[in-house]
Motif scaffolding. Structure first.
Motif, PDB file in Angstrom:
ATOM      1  N   PRO A  65      34.293  33.363 -12.649  1.00 28.06           N
ATOM      2  CA  PRO A  65      33.765  34.471 -11.847  1.00 28.06           C
ATOM      3  C   PRO A  65      32.808  35.363 -12.623  1.00 28.06           C
ATOM      4  N   ASP A  66      33.024  35.532 -13.898  1.00 28.25           N
ATOM      5  CA  ASP A  66      32.150  36.402 -14.685  1.00 28.25           C
ATOM      6  C   ASP A  66      30.709  35.885 -14.656  1.00 28.25           C
ATOM      7  N   LEU A  67      30.539  34.584 -14.873  1.00 28.38           N
ATOM      8  CA  LEU A  67      29.192  34.005 -14.901  1.00 28.38           C
ATOM      9  C   LEU A  67      28.605  33.881 -13.500  1.00 28.38           C
ATOM     10  N   VAL A  68      29.370  33.303 -12.576  1.00 28.67           N
ATOM     11  CA  VAL A  68      28.819  33.032 -11.248  1.00 28.67           C
ATOM     12  C   VAL A  68      28.532  34.325 -10.495  1.00 28.67           C
ATOM     13  N   CYS A  69      29.405  35.316 -10.624  1.00 26.25           N
ATOM     14  CA  CYS A  69      29.147  36.591  -9.944  1.00 26.25           C
ATOM     15  C   CYS A  69      27.939  37.291 -10.553  1.00 26.25           C
ATOM     16  N   ALA A  70      27.758  37.166 -11.864  1.00 26.42           N
ATOM     17  CA  ALA A  70      26.579  37.755 -12.507  1.00 26.42           C
ATOM     18  C   ALA A  70      25.303  37.062 -12.014  1.00 26.42           C
ATOM     19  N   ILE A  71      25.352  35.748 -11.848  1.00 23.72           N
ATOM     20  CA  ILE A  71      24.203  35.009 -11.313  1.00 23.72           C
ATOM     21  C   ILE A  71      23.910  35.451  -9.880  1.00 23.72           C
ATOM     22  N   ASN A  72      24.952  35.578  -9.080  1.00 30.05           N
ATOM     23  CA  ASN A  72      24.799  36.010  -7.694  1.00 30.05           C
ATOM     24  C   ASN A  72      24.178  37.407  -7.637  1.00 30.05           C
ATOM     25  N   HIS A  73      24.673  38.293  -8.486  1.00 32.79           N
ATOM     26  CA  HIS A  73      24.146  39.662  -8.520  1.00 32.79           C
ATOM     27  C   HIS A  73      22.673  39.671  -8.918  1.00 32.79           C
ATOM     28  N   ALA A  74      22.329  38.887  -9.939  1.00 33.76           N
ATOM     29  CA  ALA A  74      20.931  38.818 -10.374  1.00 33.76           C
ATOM     30  C   ALA A  74      20.048  38.237  -9.274  1.00 33.76           C
ATOM     31  N   PHE A  75      20.549  37.232  -8.572  1.00 33.81           N
ATOM     32  CA  PHE A  75      19.790  36.611  -7.486  1.00 33.81           C
ATOM     33  C   PHE A  75      19.511  37.608  -6.367  1.00 33.81           C
ATOM     34  N   LEU A  76      20.540  38.357  -5.948  1.00 31.95           N
ATOM     35  CA  LEU A  76      20.373  39.292  -4.846  1.00 31.95           C
ATOM     36  C   LEU A  76      19.534  40.498  -5.251  1.00 31.95           C
ATOM     37  N   ALA A  77      19.680  40.958  -6.497  1.00 28.27           N
ATOM     38  CA  ALA A  77      18.837  42.046  -6.978  1.00 28.27           C
ATOM     39  C   ALA A  77      17.375  41.591  -7.023  1.00 28.27           C
ATOM     40  N   GLY A  78      17.154  40.364  -7.478  1.00 30.35           N
ATOM     41  CA  GLY A  78      15.801  39.815  -7.490  1.00 30.35           C
ATOM     42  C   GLY A  78      15.242  39.677  -6.083  1.00 30.35           C
ATOM     43  N   PHE A  79      16.104  39.287  -5.146  1.00 28.26           N
ATOM     44  CA  PHE A  79      15.670  39.156  -3.750  1.00 28.26           C
ATOM     45  C   PHE A  79      15.159  40.486  -3.214  1.00 28.26           C
ATOM     46  N   LEU A  80      15.903  41.569  -3.463  1.00 30.43           N
ATOM     47  CA  LEU A  80      15.461  42.887  -2.991  1.00 30.43           C
ATOM     48  C   LEU A  80      14.158  43.302  -3.670  1.00 30.43           C
ATOM     49  N   GLU A  81      14.022  42.962  -4.941  1.00 28.71           N
ATOM     50  CA  GLU A  81      12.786  43.276  -5.656  1.00 28.71           C
ATOM     51  C   GLU A  81      11.601  42.523  -5.049  1.00 28.71           C
ATOM     52  N   GLY A  82      11.781  41.226  -4.786  1.00 28.62           N
ATOM     53  CA  GLY A  82      10.713  40.443  -4.179  1.00 28.62           C
ATOM     54  C   GLY A  82      10.368  40.919  -2.779  1.00 28.62           C
ATOM     55  N   LEU A  83      11.367  41.426  -2.074  1.00 32.29           N
ATOM     56  CA  LEU A  83      11.163  41.964  -0.730  1.00 32.29           C
ATOM     57  C   LEU A  83      10.473  43.320  -0.773  1.00 32.29           C
TER      58      LEU A  83
END
Length: 230
Positions: free
Chosen positions: A189-207
């Motif tokens: 969970p530490d790695l996968v949740c961090a990846i998920n968080h980075a992905f969604l934060a990047g999504f908002l940035e791209g949006l």
């Protein structure tokens, strides 16, 4: 129709035994197959075979054309032929995005710098993939300036297509009921949740949704990230 909806429609069509057997025959034929050949493979009339074949075409499992490539065209109308489209049908309820996670990890390995850990590279790749998704949606929808509420509405529409099952729980709170990376998230969970968080934060940035933010907020049985007004 989303990929998830198309997959469910394909599974529903293949639940019919005759269609499934015809589809299997056409996949194994390794060449375009006529209606007569498809009908003969399961022992039904040509007319009934046409009905079932059209159902398989409608959900994207088969493509239809006339005549076989490379063969001389006969006098008169060429026979209608069918061949597989290559559609990969996998249904998961709730939806999963294991290919997205695998793609991020592979990209992280590919771009990892000499002074960078594998985790750092994976998070960088996740953020980049999220920005790509957000920028693509912004180019498509052209939403203009996004306040917090509109940003979360737009984000929810996109994330619904990726299996996050977003639920609006207030004007500036979007919770994600499904973790599309489960059950892999349970293994690390530490790695996968961090990846998920980075992905969604990047999504908002791209949006270009600076009025919203992705926040780690783990909850049992749900996504570890929620989107809030900044």
């Amino acid at each position: 129709m989303t990929m998830s909806e198309q997959a469910r429609a394909a599974v529903a069509v293949l639940s019919d035994d005759l269609r499934r057997r015809m589809y299997d025959f056409i996949r194994r034929a390794d060449r375009p197959v006529t209606r007569d050949e498809a009908a003969e493979s399961v022992g039904i009339s040509r007319k009934l075979a046409a009905f079932h074949l059209d159902k398989l075409v409608a959900v994207g499992l088969l493509s239809a054309g006339y005549g076989r490539p490379g063969e001389p065209r006969p006098v008169g109308r060429a026979p209608k032929v069918y061949q597989p489209t290559g559609l990969d049908v996998r249904v998961s309820i709730p939806p999963r995005e294991h290919e997205l996670l695998a793609g991020i990890l592979l990209e992280g390995l590919r771009v990892q710098g000499p002074e960078e850990t594998g985790r750092e590279a994976a998070l960088r790749a996740a953020a980049a993939r999220g920005r790509e998704l957000g920028a693509a949606e912004r180019d498509r929808a052209k939403p203009g300036r996004l306040g917090a509420e509109r940003a979360l509405t737009c984000a929810g529409q996109v994330l619904e297509r990726h299996g996050f099952e977003p639920v609006r729980e207030g004007p500036t709170l979007l919770r994600l009921l499904n973790c599309p990376f489960h059950p892999l998230a349970a293994k690390d969970p530490d790695l996968v949740c961090a990846i998920n968080h980075a992905f969604l934060a990047g999504f908002l940035e791209g949006l270009d949704a600076s009025t919203a933010e992705a926040v780690l907020a783990p909850r049992p049985g749900a996504c570890c990230v929620e989107l809030r007004g900044a």
